[in-house]
Design an enzyme around this catalytic site. Structure first.
Site, short mmCIF file in Angstrom:
data_model
loop_
_atom_site.label_atom_id
_atom_site.label_comp_id
_atom_site.label_asym_id
_atom_site.label_seq_id
_atom_site.Cartn_x
_atom_site.Cartn_y
_atom_site.Cartn_z
N ASP A 22 -9.50 2.86 0.62
CA ASP A 22 -10.03 1.37 1.45
C ASP A 22 -10.84 0.92 0.90
OD1 ASP A 22 -7.36 2.53 3.08
OD2 ASP A 22 -9.59 3.73 4.59
N GLU A 60 -1.03 -3.82 7.35
CA GLU A 60 -2.25 -3.38 7.63
C GLU A 60 -3.68 -3.70 6.43
OE1 GLU A 60 -2.56 0.86 8.53
OE2 GLU A 60 -1.90 1.37 6.56
#
Length: 321
Positions: A13, A192
């Site tokens: 991420d 997402e």
């Protein structure tokens, strides 16, 4: 400047941002127990840069477990880090119990200043949420995030709302996209990890979909820069993924990206995570081998981004003198 991928090991991420000539890097750590920040005047320097822990999960309570996907943002002279955290590792109704929170630092230097837990960013929907980002456009600061809606099947959709003081959502959130295409519902029904890039008269939003293994892939939304971004009709969605696994180059599950600028101040860079194998042993959540990668983003004659294939060796344009 040549860079080899993976760029930074064991950091998922990834979020790289450029402020005042310095590159700042934060990401999920494999232990999911803290938020860290690196800084370097050069991209290459991020690999070995010292890492400061800005905040650690509390021993108990709503911020004690599974710290995911921090992002650093400078809003009206104040530093914020948005991140997801859960009260436990417990799964209810097939979902973790994450909510979005923000750290805040009022000092000029985020590597030296004091950080505080500013509080929860309340979307008005008391449900699983994660992966927030923020951007300014036409004088409005926006907050963009992924969230489960109790009345919509699936794990998470993308929502947009104005943001006040870096912490408070204004008005009713607007849903921009939900998992609907085959490539978005592999393993899990997920939209997402949004990231925003404003170029060539358009506002682009990338996002990631499906399970976080080799099926993970990136999608694209876009709206005209002059359109009402809070009107869902302003947004267009690519029916096909724009960035996918590449077995030939041993890059699997590329996604949860961010964008930054090359040292030349012109070339956009795509930052993302990926694995270099598919046989994950044990629980994929605790597998540490999602690594940060980086490569130039190209543009076509119509001003649309061209993501291409994942690259193992890249040339990053240097600053011109």
């Amino acid at each position: 400047m040549k860079i080899s991928n993976p760029f930074i090991l064991n950091r998922a991420d990834p979020h790289i941002s450029l402020y005042d000539g310095q590159y700042h890097f934060t990401a999920s750590v494999p232990e999911y127990d803290r938020i860290v920040l690196r800084r370097s005047p050069t991209l290459a320097g991020l690999v070995d840069a010292g890492e400061r822990t800005l905040w650690a999960a509390t021993p108990e309570g709503p911020t004690c477990s599974l710290v995911w996907a921090p992002e650093l943002h400078r809003i009206d002279g104040t530093w914020f880090v948005y991140f997801a955290v859960a009260p436990s590792r417990e799964i209810r109704d097939d979902l973790f119990q994450h909510r979005m929170y923000a750290l805040r630092c009022r000092a000029v230097d985020p590597m030296q200043g004091e950080w505080e837990l500013a509080g929860q960013v309340d979307s008005g929907i008391d449900a699983f949420c994660l992966d927030a980002t923020s951007f300014a456009h036409r004088g409005v600061q926006y907050y963009l995030w992924a969230q489960k809606h109790p009345d919509i099947p699936g794990n998470s959709n993308l929502y947009l709302a104005p943001l006040r003081d870096g912490l408070y959502i204004e008005g009713e959130p607007v849903m921009l996209t939900r998992p609907e295409f085959d490539w978005e519902v592999q393993g899990f029904l997920v939209n997402e990890g949004p990231s925003v890039l404003i170029r060539h008269g358009r506002v682009f939003v990338t996002y990631s979909a499906s399970a976080t293994d080799e099926r993970y892939a990136m999608g694209l939304l876009w709206a005209d820069a002059d359109a009402d971004l809070l009107d869902p009709a302003s947004w267009h969605k690519s029916p096909a993924p724009v960035f996918v696994s590449d077995a030939e180059r041993e890059v699997f599950g590329p996604g949860h990206n961010s964008f930054t600028l090359a040292p030349d101040g012109v070339t956009d860079l795509l930052v993302y995570h990926a694995r270099n194998y598919t046989r994950i042993e044990g629980d994929p959540l605790w597998n540490p081998d999602r690594h940060t990668c980086i490569q130039p983003l190209r543009w076509d004659a119509d001003g649309m981004p061209v993501f291409g294939r994942p690259q193992r060796e890249v040339e990053i344009p240097e600053a011109t003198r």
